[in-house]
Design a protein around this motif. Structure first.
Motif, short mmCIF file in Angstrom:
data_model
loop_
_atom_site.label_atom_id
_atom_site.label_comp_id
_atom_site.label_asym_id
_atom_site.label_seq_id
_atom_site.Cartn_x
_atom_site.Cartn_y
_atom_site.Cartn_z
N ILE A 14 -2.41 -20.45 0.61
CA ILE A 14 -3.18 -20.30 1.85
C ILE A 14 -2.43 -20.97 3.00
CG2 ILE A 14 -5.26 -21.05 3.08
CD1 ILE A 14 -6.78 -20.66 0.39
N LEU A 18 -0.67 -19.13 6.28
CA LEU A 18 -1.14 -19.44 7.64
C LEU A 18 -0.04 -20.06 8.50
CD1 LEU A 18 -4.78 -20.71 7.01
CD2 LEU A 18 -4.04 -18.51 7.99
N GLN A 19 0.88 -20.78 7.88
CA GLN A 19 2.00 -21.31 8.66
C GLN A 19 2.89 -20.18 9.19
OE1 GLN A 19 3.52 -25.61 7.72
NE2 GLN A 19 3.84 -24.35 5.93
N ASP A 21 1.66 -16.99 9.74
CA ASP A 21 0.86 -16.17 10.65
C ASP A 21 -0.56 -16.72 10.70
OD1 ASP A 21 -0.48 -14.29 12.15
OD2 ASP A 21 0.09 -12.57 10.90
N GLY A 22 -0.84 -17.51 11.72
CA GLY A 22 -2.15 -18.13 11.87
C GLY A 22 -3.24 -17.17 12.31
N THR A 23 -2.87 -15.92 12.61
CA THR A 23 -3.86 -14.95 13.06
C THR A 23 -4.45 -14.14 11.92
OG1 THR A 23 -2.25 -13.17 13.43
CG2 THR A 23 -2.63 -14.71 15.27
N LEU A 29 -5.72 -12.51 4.61
CA LEU A 29 -5.24 -13.71 3.93
C LEU A 29 -5.51 -13.62 2.43
CD1 LEU A 29 -4.02 -16.56 4.08
CD2 LEU A 29 -6.32 -17.41 4.62
N LEU A 44 -10.37 -22.15 2.47
CA LEU A 44 -9.96 -22.29 3.87
C LEU A 44 -10.89 -23.25 4.60
CD1 LEU A 44 -8.12 -21.44 6.20
CD2 LEU A 44 -9.63 -19.49 6.57
N GLU A 48 -9.85 -26.82 6.25
CA GLU A 48 -10.14 -27.12 7.66
C GLU A 48 -10.98 -28.38 7.79
OE1 GLU A 48 -10.03 -22.63 9.60
OE2 GLU A 48 -11.95 -23.41 8.88
N ILE A 53 -5.75 -28.35 8.08
CA ILE A 53 -5.48 -27.35 9.12
C ILE A 53 -6.06 -27.91 10.41
CG2 ILE A 53 -5.89 -24.99 9.91
CD1 ILE A 53 -6.26 -24.25 6.92
N ARG A 56 -5.24 -23.38 15.00
CA ARG A 56 -4.35 -22.22 14.97
C ARG A 56 -3.93 -21.94 16.40
NH1 ARG A 56 -7.03 -18.09 10.63
NH2 ARG A 56 -8.00 -19.68 9.33
#
Length: 164
Positions: A14, A18-19, A21-23, A29, A44, A48, A53, A56
């Motif tokens: 995960i 996300l590193q 592509d944080g979108t 994902l 996730l 968070e 995290i 983003r």
């Protein structure tokens, strides 16, 4: 010291995705890391909530935005009291060109990274900074070529992984 997290392979997948592509949506994902939608969402949210995290963001191209020059500035001070530090932090916060700042060991007290358009813009930042807080010595080096720049942390070497 910050509280350490315990991560497993799914958590690393995960974070790694996300590193890059944080979108990514939860659906994208979960598909990218081969995990169910619900399991991915729960993990996730846990990452968070634990602070793994921070947020983003969109990574911008400094060159295309006219901020092609990078300066690394070493700062020394003879002041080491709470009031000076508060003033220094306030000064740095007021200068958006200073994009990174570290308190250091060794001969230099602080190291900052500044993104500016050119030497004139650097000089303007320098003059503002020395006008806001007393500094003993300021030494700057300018990057000639960016050879590596990443925001990705080396997760494969993290000592926090428990299940491989």
């Amino acid at each position: 010291m910050a509280e350490r997290l315990t991560l497993d392979e799914a958590d690393l997948r995960i974070l790694s995705a996300l590193q890059k592509d944080g979108t990514l949506s939860i659906a994208a994902l979960s598909e990218a890391i081969n995990l169910s939608h619900n399991s991915c969402w729960r993990r996730l949210k846990r990452l968070e909530a634990a602070g793994a995290i921070k947020g983003r963001v969109a990574l911008l191209d400094a060159d295309k935005l006219g901020l092609a020059m990078t300066a690394y500035v070493s700062v020394r001070t003879s002041e080491h009291n709470d009031q000076w530090l508060a003033d220094f932090k306030r000064a740095v916060a007021a200068l958006p060109e200073i994009v990174e700042l570290y308190r250091m060991t060794g001969d230099v007290d602080y190291l900052m990274k500044i993104r500016i358009a050119d030497i004139g813009a650097y000089d303007a930042v320098y003059k503002k900074l020395i006008g806001m807080v007393k500094l003993t010595d300021v030494s700057s080096a300018f990057a000639m070529e960016e050879m590596k720049n990443t925001t990705e942390l080396p997760l494969s070497t993290s000592p926090l992984v428990i299940a491989r």
